[in-house]
Structures are given as structure tokens and as C-alpha cells.
Design a protein around this motif. Structure first.
Motif, PDB file in Angstrom:
ATOM      1  N   LEU A 178       1.313  12.304  -8.385  1.00  0.00           N
ATOM      2  CA  LEU A 178       0.334  13.175  -9.033  1.00  0.00           C
ATOM      3  C   LEU A 178       0.461  14.595  -8.545  1.00  0.00           C
ATOM      4  O   LEU A 178       0.224  15.553  -9.259  1.00  0.00           O
ATOM      5  CB  LEU A 178      -1.086  12.697  -8.686  1.00  0.00           C
ATOM      6  N   LEU A 186       1.733   1.973  -3.534  1.00  0.00           N
ATOM      7  CA  LEU A 186       0.601   2.592  -4.225  1.00  0.00           C
ATOM      8  C   LEU A 186       0.513   4.056  -3.840  1.00  0.00           C
ATOM      9  O   LEU A 186       0.299   4.930  -4.683  1.00  0.00           O
ATOM     10  CB  LEU A 186      -0.704   1.876  -3.847  1.00  0.00           C
ATOM     11  N   SER A 187       0.697   4.291  -2.552  1.00  0.00           N
ATOM     12  CA  SER A 187       0.616   5.645  -2.050  1.00  0.00           C
ATOM     13  C   SER A 187       1.675   6.519  -2.713  1.00  0.00           C
ATOM     14  O   SER A 187       1.400   7.649  -3.128  1.00  0.00           O
ATOM     15  CB  SER A 187       0.802   5.618  -0.535  1.00  0.00           C
ATOM     16  N   VAL A 218      -7.159   3.001  -7.606  1.00  0.00           N
ATOM     17  CA  VAL A 218      -6.730   1.663  -7.234  1.00  0.00           C
ATOM     18  C   VAL A 218      -7.147   1.342  -5.806  1.00  0.00           C
ATOM     19  O   VAL A 218      -6.970   2.147  -4.895  1.00  0.00           O
ATOM     20  CB  VAL A 218      -5.191   1.545  -7.374  1.00  0.00           C
ATOM     21  N   ASP A 253       0.832  -1.197   0.000  1.00  0.00           N
ATOM     22  CA  ASP A 253       0.000   0.000   0.000  1.00  0.00           C
ATOM     23  C   ASP A 253       0.866   1.246   0.000  1.00  0.00           C
ATOM     24  O   ASP A 253       0.504   2.262  -0.582  1.00  0.00           O
ATOM     25  CB  ASP A 253      -0.949   0.007   1.208  1.00  0.00           C
ATOM     26  N   PHE A 259      -6.381   4.829  -4.174  1.00  0.00           N
ATOM     27  CA  PHE A 259      -5.264   5.647  -4.639  1.00  0.00           C
ATOM     28  C   PHE A 259      -5.491   6.031  -6.091  1.00  0.00           C
ATOM     29  O   PHE A 259      -5.658   5.149  -6.938  1.00  0.00           O
ATOM     30  CB  PHE A 259      -3.952   4.869  -4.517  1.00  0.00           C
ATOM     31  N   GLN A 260      -5.488   7.311  -6.367  1.00  0.00           N
ATOM     32  CA  GLN A 260      -5.652   7.752  -7.747  1.00  0.00           C
ATOM     33  C   GLN A 260      -4.284   7.796  -8.420  1.00  0.00           C
ATOM     34  O   GLN A 260      -3.386   8.515  -8.002  1.00  0.00           O
ATOM     35  CB  GLN A 260      -6.299   9.141  -7.790  1.00  0.00           C
ATOM     36  N   ILE A 261      -4.123   6.994  -9.467  1.00  0.00           N
ATOM     37  CA  ILE A 261      -2.820   6.867 -10.125  1.00  0.00           C
ATOM     38  C   ILE A 261      -3.009   7.082 -11.621  1.00  0.00           C
ATOM     39  O   ILE A 261      -3.928   6.524 -12.223  1.00  0.00           O
ATOM     40  CB  ILE A 261      -2.218   5.465  -9.850  1.00  0.00           C
ATOM     41  N   HIS A 262      -2.139   7.889 -12.213  1.00  0.00           N
ATOM     42  CA  HIS A 262      -2.265   8.147 -13.643  1.00  0.00           C
ATOM     43  C   HIS A 262      -1.917   6.897 -14.440  1.00  0.00           C
ATOM     44  O   HIS A 262      -1.009   6.150 -14.087  1.00  0.00           O
ATOM     45  CB  HIS A 262      -1.358   9.306 -14.072  1.00  0.00           C
ATOM     46  N   ASN A 295      -7.602   2.331   1.529  1.00  0.00           N
ATOM     47  CA  ASN A 295      -7.738   3.600   0.820  1.00  0.00           C
ATOM     48  C   ASN A 295      -7.846   3.367  -0.676  1.00  0.00           C
ATOM     49  O   ASN A 295      -7.431   2.324  -1.160  1.00  0.00           O
ATOM     50  CB  ASN A 295      -6.499   4.478   1.046  1.00  0.00           C
ATOM     51  N   ALA A 335       3.035   6.084  -5.622  1.00  0.00           N
ATOM     52  CA  ALA A 335       2.654   6.329  -7.004  1.00  0.00           C
ATOM     53  C   ALA A 335       1.592   7.420  -7.065  1.00  0.00           C
ATOM     54  O   ALA A 335       1.595   8.273  -7.953  1.00  0.00           O
ATOM     55  CB  ALA A 335       2.146   5.044  -7.648  1.00  0.00           C
ATOM     56  N   ALA A 336       0.683   7.405  -6.099  1.00  0.00           N
ATOM     57  CA  ALA A 336      -0.374   8.412  -6.064  1.00  0.00           C
ATOM     58  C   ALA A 336       0.193   9.787  -5.741  1.00  0.00           C
ATOM     59  O   ALA A 336      -0.218  10.797  -6.309  1.00  0.00           O
ATOM     60  CB  ALA A 336      -1.435   8.011  -5.037  1.00  0.00           C
ATOM     61  N   TYR A 356      -7.090   7.775 -15.659  1.00  0.00           N
ATOM     62  CA  TYR A 356      -6.625   7.485 -14.298  1.00  0.00           C
ATOM     63  C   TYR A 356      -7.193   6.159 -13.839  1.00  0.00           C
ATOM     64  O   TYR A 356      -8.268   5.739 -14.263  1.00  0.00           O
ATOM     65  CB  TYR A 356      -7.099   8.558 -13.325  1.00  0.00           C
TER      66      TYR A 356
END
Lengths: 844, 235
Positions: A842, A835-836, B219, A832, B226-229, B224, A838-839, B216
Motif C-alpha cells: 500500500l 500479510l505484512s 485483516v 503474518d 493489516f490493511q490490504i487493498h 496486528n 501485502a500491507a 480495503y
């Protein structure tokens, strides 16, 4: 088959049992049968199953086959038109290569004596037409593997196939019995005993810690727990091996596994000997060593590579060249570990720590296959910790210590597979099947209740919510037998039978085409040479353009199509991706003890190289060295983090489990741990708060941190969310036949057609935690991946024997551990965090 | 282990389709505040027993697990309308096979709500033994709901069917999770069913569906979204 005259051994006492043809053959060779060969012959002739334990080079294989060759030769020849006889002797080997090797070796005496004995192999590589022919016209001696035997006994006509069976020979029994393959094999043997109650078994084994366990394994155990043992023939000794640890002027690195520093010395050793066998622990080490040696191979010595992931044809080529004495050196992992006997090896080099004294002894046995001459071996530690381990193993080998793992009870997943196989062969009575199963030593203590659970699982899935009775695979019929409900069930079984091996693998092929970004190719892919097979998990983490080492080359990953991975030759000499998993042995408990003893006793350091002595001496000054039963813990700050180093020397898996549990506790104590690294020797944890200060002000207590109750609730809670348990579950579920073996590349099109084992695990755990497959999974994990057993022993050993050193800076002992940080992959919660990350990108 | 990175995060994530505001949650639900409407997709109820009938006796608890999760989500969002975007049942007899206790549980959840069963390829017929309204497609305002997404440009389509999953690679590791995938004009929902797998959004089934620069993935992490491009996502 090499055999050399030994003075002082005569055949007089037993000569009655050896027919003239054989006596003359021995004489013509200038040999005499050895005492243990005759002793085994006489035992088998007197219907006594036996275990022969002998060092390599003692003529073990000939001893094992002698009774069969004599019995078969004494049978009247089959007249034309007469019905074919069934198999007389079944030989089971843990390795395909070994079966092929034995076929080659046995043909010599058979041809020379003109016996006409028909000997054939049956392995996964045997073509279908040959299998068919074998069923119609069985050979006298069938050489095969445990998996093939399981398939044979699940066939409808198997009883006829085995109706002439007299003897079963288990080669390298010590290595067969410690795994799930061994469990399945023990059940197959129990079945063979039902077919042929007077069946005799012969076990051939290297020296083991407890021979009685193997003796029990070979014969039927009593129904009420009485223990029965086969006879034991033990050949002692052999000459003391001549082992040295490589002395290099170059600095020994503090971490890593490449042993690159020693390449010059190793190469000189190869040049100074006729044929050298080089052993390593993992395939990536084998690849690296191969590359490094060729880099400096100015004399162009023929040096080859041999490991289990390479393509069969490549392996066979190496084996052939080896037996023709065409090679100067072969680099091998465990594929060559067992009983193979090729060429005149006069030096064994072991690169990396041996991890176990028995394993080292086995590997050293490869050199100079004559038990009356000393084997010659060179140990090459890859890092400074391994120097300690090599020295400990060396001491142990001289003392003849044994640290083979103890046998464990048979797995329930394997049992389920066997029950289904039984029903596929013919309907069974459950009382009879249970009675048969508990004659197998690994299942001697199987309770009737667990047997019934397994049976219920096979029949209807074993679920408390009984909605599947209408879909049953097995049904109890009026005559009280269980039979399969549909021919499809048997088909499914055959696809799955013998499944013990784990990770799905992809074929690796060369291609000239380049894939574009995103792994897209223009036009269809054309595959070139097949290089071998690699675990899917490793390949999945690669992106096109990544380079890695395999089959002795540096390769560029191009992409995956269906179940084939395409690669091309890479231009660079250093691959980007360092290694791939698989084949890591944990440090044996016995060697761990030896290493701790060595640390505690500075007088024993005399045998160590100077740089290692220096390292330990500075450690003693800067920090301390623990006594043999103590656990040393160091805390120190470094950069902007705080570290806690723990030195249990209990192997990587136990340390990893300890690391998971300790970080949970530290988190609860608000110590804000960030991560940990586990090696075979130590565990390092780092975090944001000063551990030492927390100990001083009483926010943390050592005894509470390492309390044995860690293995209670904490373990359960962690197990529930552990990714490792999911992996174990996948294996159990596949073995038990709940899910299909995954065929890589296929699942993409069929997302509605399959259900991932992870999803099944989650649902099953929350709705029926006592399901038989979850039981099997926990048992496996406790012993294997998590090594909970060993961790438990560690915790009870160190209670109130913990030494804490608060340091200003990193200690010498801690440096090698710190250098491993970042080399470990991540999993579980940390995913996680990725993922965080990668987020977050943005926002930038 | 980097727990503190995740602690303070809002579990849900806002997104827009055709100018309408939606919220997606880490369990695979999409909520439309304006309409007080909850959207879920690809429940695949009774997938377990469907497999069992073909000889794979995987656990029969998938319906229970899916319904429990759904019950919890309904409790959280308290929607007036629920749209199940097709493949709600794994095969055409699945609704009849639902064990009685779960049938009762589902009926209770549906009570007092507008419940719309959009038809999917697995369940072309509406369940005879359940309430609710059935439809092949449904339009509310600028949004059109259907099971299989159309190809080509869209303006306001929400669909399921493809079970999108996203994969990232970082620092030598890869992570693969179910996700919502969209570009502001079209959104494809993750599958909600407990036994449903995912299809990598780099698969050709997704070709031409989204405007790459605006694409986008939302995920589903453990707790949570997660917004990922999309450019960070790999095969």
C-alpha cells in the motif's frame, strides 16, 4: 497364480491333509505343493493360527487360501431352499486393487477343480445392490478391506452374518499393522473372536524386523499382560537380487528429485527389457517421470502411469493391460507396492532414494515373481545425497537387513470410533467390552482409566464442564448396558466409520470452458472426463490459469465448483506449479545409520561413482566429514546472511522439528534467525547475525543449543502454537467422530453449520488441556509428523560429540541443502509476515 | 520467521466511515473514540451446546472463550457504550443455556455500561435473562448499525452477519484470516465468537456492496491488523 516346480520338495509327509482333488490339480499343473503351503495347511487344520512370512513369489497367496478352499469343498452342498450359510473365510487386504486381483487369481484353481466356491469382493466400489445381496446370501469367501469390516461389525445383524466364520486371512499384514487402520482392524478382529471363539487367523507377510509382534497381533492377548503368539512359518531366502545403481555419464544434480539427467539411460533400460516397473516415492515424481519418458519415447513404447489419485477406471485399464502383458513399462507409487502380481516384469527401476531397506526389498520383489531366480533392479538416485542412500540400501538388501518400523500402541481416537460402532451394533456391557478390547495386541496395555475416558468421550464428549449429559449419545440403562440414545447416532457413525484417511480431496474433471479472472465462469460448468482426485490443500493455492502436472498431462487450472475442480489442457509443456504434497516417506533410522557410516569411512567410497567420491573428497579438504556418531555443524557467511548447517541424517520430519526448536532458541539468544530448511539429511538455518562470532565470544554455546532439555518446555511451548498439531488434531477429531469428515466445496454455504477444527482445538487447549483428543493428538504428533522420538535419540546420541567447523564459504555438503531453500512452503508465524508484505505494498 | 518485520507495529489500525474516525483491533473489535463506543459482532454464544443438542458434542467452552476475550477487550478500550451487532446468541434459547458462572461474568461486564443488543437472524428476540437495550437498528450521528448489511450504495452503515474473511496468495502460499471489510461508506465486521468461521469476501454474498477501487480489508493477524487493498485478495 504362478507356481513352478521346485526340486526336492515332496508332499509325502503331509499328504494326508490334502484331498485328492487338490493333489490331482497340482499334478495336472506339473506342480508340487510346497513345504510351507502344507505346513500352514496342517497348522490350520490343527486349529493353530499362524503367520506365514515368505518372500514374494513363494506361493504365499495360495498357501493362505488352501485351508479354506479344502474346508469349503468338504462341506455338503447347500440344497435349494436351505438357509444361506454365513461367510466361511474373510480375507482382508490393505488395498482394494489387491482384493480384486486375488478374486481374479483364485478363480483359476476354483474353476479348474470344479469346486463351486463362491468368492466375492466387498470394497468402497461395490454397488449398494450387491452389498444388500451379500448380506442375504453371503459368499463362502469374502474379500474386503479393513474399513468395510468395521462397517460390517457395526451393523445390527452382523452376528448372524459371521456365524459360520472359520478363518480370517490378513494379507500384507506387515503393512496393515503399522497404521491407524491396523488399530481399527485389530479391534474388529477382537470382535470377530467374541462371535467365534474358535476362529483361526492366518497372517501373510513379507519379511519384517520383529515377526513376534505380528504373531501377537493375530491372536488374543491375555487379560493380565500375558503375551500369546500365533505359530510362525518362515520361508527364507529366495535368490539374491541383482541390483545395480545407474551409472550415468551426465552430471548427477546436487539437489531436486526429478532424476531428469538419467532419462536417456532409463529409457534404454526399458527398451532392453520385456516389462519394466518404475517406482517413485511421490505422485508428483510419477507424473514428471511419465512426462519425461514420453518426451523421448521415439519408439512409442506403451508406457503407462498408475497412482492412487488417478480415477479408478483409468487404474483398472492399466492393471488389465499389465496382466495381458501389453505394456512395456508402468510408473507407479505405492499403490502397486504390495503383493500385486501382474504380467512378466523382468526389471524394476527405482527412481529416487528408497528411504528404507525393507521398502526397497519389497519393491524389487515385484520383478521376476519366482523366488528361485534373481530379481533384477536398477536404482536411479535423483541427486548426489541419494547416491549415498542408494548405495547404503543396496548394501543392506544384500545383507538382508530389515528396518520395518516397530508397532505402536493403539490410538485413543480409533478406540472411540470403535466404541461407538459397538454400541450401534447392539448395547454393550462396559466390562465385557474392555475385556474384549485388551485382547487386541495394540490395546493390550490400554488402562481401564483411558478406556473409560474414551467411553465418556463417546457418550457425552468427555468434558469437565458437564453440561452435555442431556445430549448424551450413549446412555447406561438399568440392565447396565450402554446403548445409543437415538437412531441418528448410528447414522452419523456410518457416515464416519472407517475414517482413517486424511486430507479432503476434490474430483478433477476436464472442461472446455475457460473461467474468467477471479474464477468466474459464464454460464454453468460442463464437466468432461474425470481424471482423478487431488488434495484440496494443493488446489486451494492455485489461481485460474496456473498450470500443473497430473494424470500424465500438463493441465490449466480453471476453477472449483462445489467439490469439482475443472481443468483444461494446457499448451505449455512446463507447468508453473512444481508439485503437490503427499506420499513422502522419511529416511529410515537404519538407512540413516548406514549413510553416516559410509561418510565416516572413505574406504567404502570405492563403490560410489567418481563424481560423488570427488564431492566427498573436496568436503573433507574444505571442511570435514563427521565420524559415525558425531554431528557436524558448519557456519559460514553468504550474501548478506549467515548460515548454520547441521547434518544429523535423521529424516525430514525430525529435522523440521529440530529446526523449529533451534530457531526459537536462537531467537532468544538474539541471533536473529530468519528461517530454516530441512531435508532428509540436513538442516540449514540462516539469520542476520554471525553465528560463528557468537560462538567465539560466548554468546552462543553449542552444548546449550543442542541440550536435551529442548524437548521439555521449548517443545511444549512450540507444540501449543504449532500448525502441525492442528492438522493432527483435525485427523484425530475426525476419526473419533467429533467433527464430520469435511466434504470440500460444501463448507462455503454453511459457515454457521460447521465449526472448524482449528477453532475447537484452540478453545479445548485453553480450557481442558487433558482432554482425551488432545492426548491422542500429542501421541500422534510425537511419533509421526514431528518425529520427536527420533529427535530425542539424536540429541542423546550427539551430546559432547558435536564438531563445529567455521568456514569462509559454503561447503560441498551444504550446497545441495542450500538449493532446497525456497522450495518449502511456509506456515505459522511466517504467515503474518506475508500479510505484512501485502500491507506494505500500500505504501509503495 | 521474519520476526523483526513485525516487531514495532502498532497493533490497531485507523479507518473512516462516513467521515467518522474508528479504530479496529486484531481481535475483531471496532472502537469509536468520539462516542467512547465499542462495537462487536456475531458472538454466537452457546454455539457449542447448540451443536451438542443436534448430536455433535463439540467442546462446551466456546462461551467461556468468547467472554474471556471480550472481558479483556473491554478492559483495554474501557468503553461507555457497547454495541453487539446481532447473532450475539447462536439460537433463540441460547441465552437461557449459558451456564450460571458465565452468565454472572457477562452481567458483570455489562454493569455500568450502555449495552445494546442489535437483533440478528439467529437471535430475533432480546435475551430475557440479561440487561441491556435491544434494537433492530440503531443510528448514532451519520452511522447506522444493523445486523444484515443492505445491498446497494450506503452512507455510513456498519453491519455484521457475513463473517468476512480475506485470503491472499503470495510466493506459492496462501493465508486466510478474519477481517473487517469496507470502502469508507460501509463496513462489515468480522465475527467475534470463538466458534465462528469466515466467509471469503470474494463470495457472491458480498457482490455489489462496495466500491471496488476504495475497498480495503483490515485483516486480523496474530498481533496486528493489516490493511490490504481488496485487489490483492483472492478466492
Amino acid at each position: 497364480m504362478k507356481q513352478h516346480p521346485l526340486p526336492g520338495l515332496t508332499a509325502n509327509d503331509n499328504s494326508l491333509s490334502l484331498p485328492d482333488t487338490f493333489t490331482e490339480w497340482f499334478a495336472a499343473k506339473g506342480w508340487q505343493p510346497r513345504a510351507h503351503q502344507l505346513e500352514l495347511l496342517s497348522k490350520i487344520q490343527n486349529h493353530k493360527s499362524s503367520l506365514l512370512i515368505a518372500p514374494t513369489g513363494a506361493g504365499k497367496t495360495l498357501a493362505g487360501f488352501l485351508p479354506s478352499l479344502i474346508e469349503i469343498a468338504s462341506r455338503p452342498r447347500r440344497k435349494p431352499g436351505e438357509a444361506h450359510r454365513g461367510v466361511h473365510t474373510l480375507y482382508i487386504s490393505p488395498l482394494k486393487a489387491l482384493a480384486v486381483d486375488i478374486e481374479r487369481n483364485l478363480s483359476t484353481p476354483v474353476v479348474e477343480m470344479g469346486l463351486g466356491t463362491k468368492i466375492e469382493t466387498r470394497t468402497g466400489d461395490t454397488p449398494p445392490h450387491k452389498r444388500q445381496r451379500q448380506k442375504l446370501a453371503p459368499p463362502d469367501i469374502l474379500l474386503t478391506t479393513p474399513e468395510q469390516l468395521s462397517l460390517l461389525i457395526a451393523a445390527k445383524d452382523c452376528e448372524r452374518f459371521f456365524d459360520g466364520l472359520e478363518i480370517v486371512i490378513f494379507d500384507e499384514l506387515h503393512s496393515l499393522v503399522t497404521s491407524k487402520r491396523g488399530h481399527l482392524l485389530s479391534l474388529a478382529l477382537a470382535r470377530l473372536r467374541t462371535f467365534r471363539p474358535n476362529l483361526r487367523t492366518i497372517g501373510l507377510s513379507a519379511t519384517v524386523a520383529t515377526p513376534s509382534e505380528l504373531c501377537q497381533w493375530l491372536i488374543a492377548q491375555g487379560p493380565d499382560g500375558e503375551v500369546h503368539e500365533a505359530d510362525l512359518i518362515e520361508v527364507s531366502g529366495g535368490a539374491k537380487p541383482d541390483i545395480t545403481i545407474l551409472k550415468s555419464d551426465t552430471r548427477i544434480p546436487w539437489a531436486g528429485h526429478s532424476a531428469r539427467y538419467a532419462m536417456g539411460n532409463v529409457y534404454r533400460a526399458i527398451k532392453a527389457h520385456k516389462t519394466t516397473l518404475l517406482f517413485v516415492n511421490t505422485r508428483s515424481q510419477a507424473e514428471l517421470l511419465f512426462q519425461e519418458l514420453w518426451r523421448i519415447n521415439d519408439d512409442e513404447l506403451p508406457i503407462a502411469l498408475h497412482h492412487g489419485s488417478l480415477d479408478v477406471s483409468q487404474r483398472r485399464k492399466v492393471e488389465q493391460a499389465m496382466s495381458n502383458n501389453e505394456l512395456r513399462a508402468v510408473i507407479a507409487t505405492s499403490t502397486l507396492d504390495l503383493g500385486l502380481d501382474w504380467g512378466d516384469v523382468d526389471l524394476v527401476v527405482h527412481v529416487g532414494a528408497p528411504k528404507g531397506a525393507s521398502r526397497l526389498a519389497q519393491r524389487i520383489g515385484r520383478s521376476n515373481h519366482r523366488m528361485d531366480e534373481p530379481s533384477k533392479a536398477l536404482l536411479v538416485p535423483a541427486n548426489i545425497f541419494e547416491v549415498l542412500e542408494c548405495q547404503a540400501a543396496l548394501d543392506a538388501n544384500y545383507l538382508g537387513s530389515q528396518d520395518t518400523p516397530p508397532l505402536i500402541n493403539g490410538g485413543l481416537d480409533v478406540l472411540a470410533q470403535h466404541i461407538l460402532g459397538s454400541a450401534c451394533a447392539k448395547p454393550f456391557d462396559e466390562d465385557e467390552l474392555y475385556a474384549e478390547i485388551i485382547t487386541a495386541a495394540p490395546y493390550a496395555s490400554l488402562s481401564r482409566a483411558n478406556f473409560e475416558k474414551a467411553l465418556d468421550f463417546v457418550a457425552t464428549g468427555g468434558y469437565a464442564l458437564r453440561t452435555y449429559d442431556q445430549y448424551a449419545k450413549l446412555l447406561k440403562t438399568e440392565d447396565n448396558t450402554w446403548r445409543v440414545t437415538h437412531p441418528r447416532v448410528a447414522q452419523q457413525y456410518r457416515l464416519n466409520a472407517g475414517t482413517i484417511v486424511e486430507f479432503p480431496k476434490l474430483d478433477v474433471r476436464m472442461t472446455r470452458q475457460r473461467f474468467g479472472t477471479g474464477g468466474k465462469s459464464k454460464g454453468p460448468m460442463r464437466g468432461g472426463m474425470m481424471l482423478g482426485r487431488i488434495e484440496e490443500g494443493f488446489l486451494e493455492a492455485l489461481a485460474p490459469g496456473d498450470t500443473f502436472r497430473f494424470a500424465g498431462k500438463v493441465l490449466r487450472f480453471e476453477g472449483i465448483r462445489e467439490n469439482i475442480c475443472y481443468v483444461s489442457n494446457a499448451q505449455d509443456s512446463d507447468p508453473k506449479i512444481p508439485s503437490y504434497a503427499g506420499g513422502k516417506f522419511p529416511l529410515s533410522t537404519f538407512l540413516a545409520e548406514q549413510v553416516r557410516a559410509m561418510l565416516a569411512n572413505p574406504e567404502s567410497w570405492q563403490r560410489l561413482p567418481e563424481q560423488v567420491r570427488e564431492w566427498l573428497t573436496i568436503q573433507k579438504i574444505k571442511s570435514t566429514l563427521p565420524k559415525q556418531d558425531e554431528l557436524l555443524i558448519e557456519t559460514f557467511p553468504r550474501a548478506d546472511k549467515y548460515y548454520m548447517m547441521i547434518y544429523p541424517f535423521e529424516g525430514r520430519m525430525a529435522h523440521q522439528t529440530l529446526g523449529m526448536l533451534l530457531t526459537r532458541r536462537l531467537e532468544r539468544a538474539h541471533a536473529r534467525p530468519l528461517g530454516f530448511v530441512a531435508t532428509d539429511y540436513a538442516l540449514g538455518i540462516w539469520g542476520l547475525r554471525d553465528f560463528d562470532r557468537m560462538f567465539k565470544i560466548g554468546e552462543l554455546s553449542l552444548s546449550a543449543l543442542f541440550d536435551e532439555d529442548m524437548l521439555g518446555d521449548d517443545l511444549d511451548a512450540w507444540l501449543d502454537e504449532s500448525f502441525m498439531l492442528k492438522r493432527t488434531f483435525r485427523q484425530c477429531a475426525t476419526i473419533a467422530g467429533l467433527i464430520e469428515q469435511r466434504f470440500p466445496g460444501k463448507e462455503k454455504s454453511g459457515r454457521q453449520m460447521t465449526v472448524s477444527s482449528d477453532l475447537i482445538y484452540d478453545v479445548l487447549r485453553s480450557h481442558q488441556p487433558d482432554h482425551i483428543l488432545l492426548m491422542a493428538t500429542k501421541e500422534d504428533a510425537a511419533r509421526g509428523l514431528l518425529d520427536v522420538e527420533r529427535l530425542g535419540k539424536l540429541l542423546s546420541r550427539i551430546q559432547s560429540r558435536i564438531v563445529h567447523k567455521a568456514l569462509e564459504r559454503i561447503s560441498p555438503l551444504a550446497v545441495p541443502v542450500m538449493m532446497e531453500i525456497g522450495k518449502e512452503g511456509i506456515a505459522g508465524e511466517a504467515q503474518d509476515a506475508l500479510l505484512s508484505e501485502a500491507a506494505e505494498e500500500l505504501l509503495r | 520467521m521474519t520476526a523483526d518485520l513485525l516487531e514495532q507495529r502498532e497493533p490497531n489500525c485507523a479507518l473512516q466511515i462516513a467521515g467518522e474516525a474508528f479504530i479496529c483491533d486484531p481481535f475483531g473489535c471496532l472502537y469509536w473514540p468520539e462516542e467512547n463506543c465499542l462495537i462487536i459482532s456475531d458472538l454466537h454464544l452457546e454455539k457449542g451446546s447448540s451443536f451438542a443438542s443436534r448430536g455433535r458434542l463439540i467442546p462446551p467452552y466456546d462461551t467461556a472463550a468468547t467472554l474471556n476475550m471480550l472481558e479483556q477487550r473491554l478492559e483495554y478500550w474501557r468503553p461507555k457504550t457497547v454495541i453487539s451487532l446481532g447473532d450475539s446468541f447462536h439460537d433463540k434459547n441460547a441465552a437461557e443455556r449459558i451456564p450460571q458462572q458465565y452468565h454472572l461474568q457477562l452481567s458483570a461486564m455489562m454493569k455500568g455500561r450502555n449495552w445494546i443488543w442489535i437483533q440478528g437472524n439467529h437471535d430475533p428476540l432480546a435475551p430475557a435473562n440479561l440487561e441491556g437495550q435491544d434494537a433492530t437498528e440503531l443510528a448514532i450521528g451519520p452511522i447506522i448499525f444493523r445486523h444484515e448489511p443492505h445491498s446497494g450504495p450506503s452512507n455510513g452503515e456498519i453491519a455484521g452477519h457475513l463473517h468476512p474473511a480475506a485470503k491472499i496468495k503470495r510466493r506459492g502460499s496462501s493465508v486466510r484470516r478474519r477481517c473487517f471489510i469496507g470502502d469508507g461508506t460501509r463496513l462489515i465486521m468480522p465475527s467475534f465468537g470463538s466458534f465462528t468461521g469466515g466467509l471469503n469476501i470474494r463470495d457472491r454474498a458480498f457482490n455489489g456492496m462496495f466500491l471496488e477501487s476504495d475497498q480495503y480489508a483490515w485483516v486480523m493477524g496474530q498481533n496486528n491488523v493489516f490493511q490490504i487493498h481488496a485487489r490483492q485478495l483472492v478466492r
